[in-house]
Scaffold this motif. Structure first.
Motif, PDB file in Angstrom:
ATOM      1  N   GLU A  62       0.838  -1.178   0.000  1.00 58.75           N
ATOM      2  CA  GLU A  62       0.000   0.000   0.000  1.00 58.75           C
ATOM      3  C   GLU A  62       0.884   1.242   0.000  1.00 58.75           C
ATOM      4  O   GLU A  62       2.020   1.226   0.463  1.00 58.75           O
ATOM      5  CB  GLU A  62      -0.907   0.022   1.227  1.00 58.75           C
ATOM      6  CG  GLU A  62      -1.936  -1.102   1.254  1.00 58.75           C
ATOM      7  CD  GLU A  62      -2.857  -0.993   2.459  1.00 58.75           C
ATOM      8  OE1 GLU A  62      -2.652  -0.069   3.277  1.00 58.75           O
ATOM      9  OE2 GLU A  62      -3.765  -1.818   2.575  1.00 58.75           O
ATOM     10  N   ILE A  63       0.339   2.339  -0.537  1.00 59.29           N
ATOM     11  CA  ILE A  63       1.062   3.604  -0.512  1.00 59.29           C
ATOM     12  C   ILE A  63       0.131   4.676   0.017  1.00 59.29           C
ATOM     13  O   ILE A  63      -1.095   4.540  -0.008  1.00 59.29           O
ATOM     14  CB  ILE A  63       1.584   3.997  -1.901  1.00 59.29           C
ATOM     15  CG1 ILE A  63       0.425   4.134  -2.908  1.00 59.29           C
ATOM     16  CG2 ILE A  63       2.626   3.006  -2.392  1.00 59.29           C
ATOM     17  CD1 ILE A  63       0.852   4.674  -4.251  1.00 59.29           C
ATOM     18  N   GLY A  64       0.743   5.743   0.485  1.00 58.25           N
ATOM     19  CA  GLY A  64      -0.044   6.843   0.995  1.00 58.25           C
ATOM     20  C   GLY A  64      -0.403   7.822  -0.110  1.00 58.25           C
ATOM     21  O   GLY A  64      -0.257   7.527  -1.296  1.00 58.25           O
ATOM     22  N   PRO A  65      -0.855   9.034   0.257  1.00 59.67           N
ATOM     23  CA  PRO A  65      -1.240  10.044  -0.728  1.00 59.67           C
ATOM     24  C   PRO A  65      -0.075  10.407  -1.656  1.00 59.67           C
ATOM     25  O   PRO A  65       1.074  10.488  -1.235  1.00 59.67           O
ATOM     26  CB  PRO A  65      -1.659  11.237   0.135  1.00 59.67           C
ATOM     27  CG  PRO A  65      -2.011  10.649   1.464  1.00 59.67           C
ATOM     28  CD  PRO A  65      -1.102   9.475   1.638  1.00 59.67           C
ATOM     29  N   LYS A  66      -0.395  10.662  -2.923  1.00 59.34           N
ATOM     30  CA  LYS A  66       0.617  10.995  -3.923  1.00 59.34           C
ATOM     31  C   LYS A  66       0.777  12.510  -4.057  1.00 59.34           C
ATOM     32  O   LYS A  66      -0.137  13.286  -3.771  1.00 59.34           O
ATOM     33  CB  LYS A  66       0.231  10.427  -5.290  1.00 59.34           C
ATOM     34  CG  LYS A  66       0.150   8.917  -5.368  1.00 59.34           C
ATOM     35  CD  LYS A  66      -0.290   8.498  -6.763  1.00 59.34           C
ATOM     36  CE  LYS A  66      -0.480   7.009  -6.878  1.00 59.34           C
ATOM     37  NZ  LYS A  66      -0.977   6.624  -8.227  1.00 59.34           N
ATOM     38  N   ILE A  67       1.953  12.891  -4.550  1.00 60.03           N
ATOM     39  CA  ILE A  67       2.203  14.262  -4.986  1.00 60.03           C
ATOM     40  C   ILE A  67       2.837  14.208  -6.371  1.00 60.03           C
ATOM     41  O   ILE A  67       3.456  13.211  -6.742  1.00 60.03           O
ATOM     42  CB  ILE A  67       3.136  15.029  -4.028  1.00 60.03           C
ATOM     43  CG1 ILE A  67       4.502  14.317  -3.922  1.00 60.03           C
ATOM     44  CG2 ILE A  67       2.501  15.204  -2.659  1.00 60.03           C
ATOM     45  CD1 ILE A  67       5.559  15.145  -3.207  1.00 60.03           C
ATOM     46  N   VAL A  68       2.682  15.288  -7.135  1.00 58.44           N
ATOM     47  CA  VAL A  68       3.374  15.395  -8.419  1.00 58.44           C
ATOM     48  C   VAL A  68       4.182  16.687  -8.394  1.00 58.44           C
ATOM     49  O   VAL A  68       3.693  17.738  -7.964  1.00 58.44           O
ATOM     50  CB  VAL A  68       2.390  15.357  -9.614  1.00 58.44           C
ATOM     51  CG1 VAL A  68       1.366  16.479  -9.538  1.00 58.44           C
ATOM     52  CG2 VAL A  68       3.145  15.410 -10.940  1.00 58.44           C
TER      53      VAL A  68
END
Length: 397
Positions: A180-186
């Motif tokens: 699982e991964i947390g919230p993404k940023i770009v």
């Protein structure tokens, strides 16, 4: 001819700690000393020993050099970047189409995730690093480097966790189980600043960044934005184009973008729910080129897209299709010079013409040895080859 199963180059340990951070159980003292500053090299890569190899017919007359790459190279503007792995240190090495090593930079072994992106005509390499802290743990940072020189363009910028891609997309460390991964940023390819974050823009999900084009899910749509436009506006604003996800049966919680666009600045992106439910979407127009596929690959010389699912299909860049053939159990291995290379059910390497779909001859049938599998051949004729557990280059210049 039969080809050995393509083995994962990186060790299980490297794959399991791709977050590029020390974590709670790995102290900074466990990481060997390294120099993260790119160093100019500007010398020819050593010649490879090819006596035991079978070289594809398309590349047989070219010299073969060994940049000592252990990871699959990504490329932009005919410059190739990949990492070597030795003594717990990764050495990223940029090589041009003549076989000249331009620069190299070291990173800890956990920093395997990297991206290439673009700002106008300039290609940017985005590399992760670890900044040690006083508590004995590390903070993940990323920096952007001009691909042809290694000159730092921006950074280091602190991020919460690992590179997930495609492009300059990062995610916070998982709160629960592995996978699982947390919230993404770009990140903005031009400055490294955060353009969008799922924590601050709760109504949207980040799909990927593709050399300055950013795809997000919002309002039950797949939407495209220009990174430069987002940076100037400071808000999401009006998309370049949008697709209703309901039309393709996509679920907001499952839509992702595999890394077909990770190795090169391609004209389209794979987007969808699962392996056999992907669509190929034109990044400029939002046109869906193909649906219900498992993979896609683009020939750089003819711009032909070839898609793989229950059928192998060659797509005419102007309009329509070149060919459509039923297939079973195939996987793409590489593309270039109007040929696509596939691994078939029997473990054999099959070469197909991207225009006609006809099977061609990949190797001299009278030769024996370890097959060097072409993963990419540029329009100039420079080829990347995978041999056993590494990658080599056949310079055309």
């Amino acid at each position: 001819m039969r080809t050995p199963k393509i083995a994962a180059v990186l060790t299980a340990t490297m794959l399991s700690i791709s977050s590029c951070a020390y974590g709670e159980s790995v102290g900074r003292d466990a990481v060997p000393d390294y120099d993260p500053t790119p160093q100019s090299v500007n010398s020819a890569a050593p010649e490879a020993d090819t006596q035991q190899w079978r070289i594809p017919l398309q590349l047989q007359d070219l010299p073969i050099v060994d940049p000592q790459w252990a990871t699959k190279p990504k490329h932009s503007n005919d410059i190739f970047l990949a990492a070597d792995d030795a003594d717990g240190i990764l050495t990223y090495r940029a090589v041009d189409s003549s076989g000249m090593v331009l620069w190299e930079a070291e990173r800890p072994q956990s920093c395997t995730g990297f991206a290439l992106t673009s700002v106008g005509e300039d290609s940017i390499a985005v590399l992760s690093d670890v900044e040690p802290s006083g508590e004995g743990f590390g903070t993940t940072t990323v920096s952007g480097y001009e691909l042809s020189t290694g000159q730092r363009m921006w950074g280091p910028v602190e991020v919460a966790g690992q590179h997930v891609g495609p492009g300059a997309v990062f995610a916070s460390s998982p709160d629960a189980q592995i996978g699982e991964i947390g919230p993404k940023i770009v990140l903005d390819p031009a400055t490294g600043e955060i353009l969008l974050g799922e924590s601050t823009h709760e109504q949207l999900r980040i799909v990927g960044e593709y050399h300055g084009t950013i795809l997000v899910l919002q309002d039950q749509q797949l939407q495209a934005y220009a990174a430069a436009g987002l940076a100037q506006s400071g808000d999401v604003g009006k998309p370049l184009w949008a697709i209703d996800i309901e039309k393709y049966g996509w679920s907001v919680d499952q839509v992702h973008s595999p890394d077909a666009g990770e190795t090169a600045p391609l004209s389209a992106a794979l987007v969808g729910n699962a392996r056999d439910e992907l669509s190929l979407v034109d990044l400029e127009t939002g046109e869906v080129i193909a649906s219900g596929i498992s993979d896609a690959i683009q020939d750089p010389s003819s711009q032909t897209w070839v898609t793989l699912g229950k059928e192998l299909v060659g797509h005419n860049p102007a309009e329509g299709e070149y060919f459509r053939d039923p297939v079973e159990g195939m996987d793409f291995q590489g593309v270039g010079s109007a040929m696509v290379y596939l691994l078939n059910n029997d473990g054999g390497l099959e070469a197909r013409n991207v225009i006609t779909g006809e099977v061609g001859r990949a190797y001299d049938p009278d030769e024996d040895g370890i097959p060097a599998v072409p993963t990419y051949i540029s329009p100039s004729g420079t080829g990347v080859l995978q041999v056993d557990e590494g990658y080599v280059l056949a310079p055309a210049d």
